[in-house]
Design an enzyme around this catalytic site. Structure first.
Site, short mmCIF file in Angstrom:
data_model
loop_
_atom_site.label_atom_id
_atom_site.label_comp_id
_atom_site.label_asym_id
_atom_site.label_seq_id
_atom_site.Cartn_x
_atom_site.Cartn_y
_atom_site.Cartn_z
N ASP A 167 -0.22 -69.15 20.43
CA ASP A 167 0.05 -69.76 19.12
C ASP A 167 1.55 -69.71 18.82
OD1 ASP A 167 -0.69 -70.54 16.26
OD2 ASP A 167 0.24 -68.59 15.93
N LYS A 200 4.54 -72.81 18.64
CA LYS A 200 5.50 -73.01 17.54
C LYS A 200 6.93 -73.01 18.07
CE LYS A 200 2.32 -70.97 14.20
NZ LYS A 200 1.84 -69.68 13.67
#
Lengths: 360, 360
Positions: free
Chosen positions: B218, B222
């Site tokens: 995750d 980003k």
């Protein structure tokens, strides 16, 4: 995609940095510069042909154009063969008061000038009603926290229906520097208050007359702007409590020099307050706060707990905390340099790009 | 001022919160909702008449519309009598891969879905070249840090010509919570690593399978997005070093339950690292960083000095530091909740308003 036209007022520190950033924008995003002015000179484009940005200094110096008054500038822009934008890089009240007349002619306004948004509430209303009547735009990110995304963030919170409950922070780079030095979180010994003010003045971290920082009006103007965006009808920067750091006895000092020479006589008051904070495991900061529910706006000294973002501030950073219903206990925080020509101009240039994108 | 049209894909947590925010927008800023879908149902407006937002749940449940495939949705939108926008509130790779086909039909895309911007670099290129060919827009603020102004700030820095040198921070609410609890700045005793993970799982602060947080992907996604906006051609989230917090021996665990039951066997490694940090007056954080000059992107554990913003993080806040030429030594910092349906939806709604304003 129609051409957009640009007038730039003011070529001081921010104005120079802005023109430099403008010159580096890609062609398709850069509006045609058709008017440029400083106090006593201006360049007026002939037939709306773009003025060469890089030669502006010599062009201004050699310009023989008669100096246009603000209504004439507005008329010149509204006759341009496309939508136009005025960038006000002055800090002039007169220019600020002319925004409604620009906007009502469909000319968008981009500016770091706090005056328009922090003077009377009626000027604020005139500006935004003129804008909505013509779909002209007003962007003023750099009027609070320079290029930091403060205004845009607050506007997004409000526009999407969040309930902003409190706004709090350190809104002046000068005040930040003075107190981070005078009352540091690591408890290193610092000089006396007057010594720190004197050093900051020498280093150019204060206005030429430090009283222009110490009276708190700069912070009060910024709070006025944020409070209004949050929905409060604040009449102006003198309509709520603002603690001036100019000792009563020195209010009548006739010059900055006299003020600075007498400031050491008042060091003991600041020292006492700092020691009081210290014994409570706190530091001293010059804080602005807006309680949206009660409508209370205030600016002044505050004892701030160690370990919090305000206590941990460094250098001359600003720090702005938005407490909202959606964000809950921990605020949305924005921190960083809140003054300086380059970062202020960055906010102006970014705003200009947003207007250009919306006008295409 | 022409009408704009809206399709919304996905009505999970973020989708629901978005629809609620959408319903509260002022009429003149709210596009007409003409399509709404979840995995197995959809509502298709008849003759492009607006769908009632507040009744969407019963309408979806009772809908007898055949389920449109993505190309059919794109076709339906491009036939609308005005410009249209698709809001993708799914986390679907398939939907992400359809963005170029929407954009090339002039349909703007607004989304918190990270997939499109953090998968292959060729998808990234396809998306932005399709957008520029039709002047359709792509806004994805909530793909990093939810509603925090991260993407918009980075884009403004780049667009105005600042040189971003380094981006660093804590980009996962889950990781933030785990390490702020495990290795707090105030040195309060905490539980063991596996206990803290278990409690976070119970409280819903992790994905149903905590390995989906602990593998670091995750955060890597980003960082991929931010690195690309900063100008680096990062091939994808697996093309740079990402430290997984899943112990090697547990990579083959067949279920979340098996993983959680064996995690305590590995507590001593985390404890050792934490003690090492402590003896150097530091705490442990899960940090992502991008060194723009060298092109180095990395994600993993780091010992962070006490007193710095990363060490002082609370709760599950994200913290993003932009180091740039203009901002100098002290970074521009953005901090606050970086996850949660309401604040994620806020970023989506704010983006939607920007697209609507540009389409008017």
């Amino acid at each position: 995609m129609s051409r957009t036209y640009l007038a730039v007022l003011g070529v001081g520190g921010v104005g120079k940095a802005f023109l430099s950033q403008l010159s580096l924008l890609p062609d398709h995003l850069r509006p045609a510069l058709i008017f440029l002015s400083r106090s006593s000179e201006n360049i007026v484009s002939k037939d709306y042909e773009p003025i060469q940005i890089l030669q502006y200094q010599s062009s201004l110096a050699s310009s023989s154009s008669p100096v246009l008054k603000l209504p004439e500038v507005a008329q010149f822009l509204s006759n341009a063969p496309g939508r136009s934008i005025v960038v006000d890089n002055t800090s002039s009240q007169d220019v600020a008061e002319a925004y409604p007349s620009f906007l009502s002619k469909g000319i968008s306004v981009v500016t770091p000038n706090k005056k328009a948004f922090s003077s009377s509430y009626s000027l604020w209303e005139d500006i935004f009603s003129a804008a909505s009547s013509t779909n002209a735009m007003v962007y003023h990110e750099s009027s609070v926290g320079a290029g930091l995304p403060v205004i845009s963030t607050l506007k997004d919170l409000v526009a999407t229906g969040d309930r902003v409950t409190r706004i709090q922070g350190v809104f002046s780079g000068t005040m930040s520097y003075l107190f981070n030095t005078f009352s540091p979180a690591d408890n290193e010994p610092s000089g006396s208050w007057s010594e720190i003010v004197a050093k900051a003045k020498e280093a150019g971290f204060t206005e030429p007359d430090p009283r222009d920082d110490l009276n708190g009006m700069d912070v009060a103007r910024k709070l006025t702007i944020l409070a209004r965006i949050a929905g409060l009808k604040v009449e102006g920067p003198t309509s709520f409590p603002v603690q001036s750091l100019i000792p009563k006895e020195l209010e009548s000092a006739s010059s900055a020099e006299e003020f600075m020479s007498k400031l050491p006589d008042h060091d003991k008051d600041m020292e006492r307050y700092k020691q009081e904070a210290k014994s409570a495991n706190k530091v001293v900061r010059y804080v602005g706060s807006i309680d949206v529910a009660s409508g209370a706006v205030k600016v002044g000294l505050q004892m701030v707990e160690l370990g919090t973002p305000m206590a941990s501030l460094r250098g001359s950073d600003n720090l702005i905390c938005f407490y909202t219903q959606r964000y809950g206990t921990n605020p949305l925080v924005i921190q960083g340099a809140g003054a300086g020509a380059e970062v202020t101009a960055m906010g102006v240039t970014a705003d200009l790009l947003k207007v250009v994108e919306r006008l295409r």
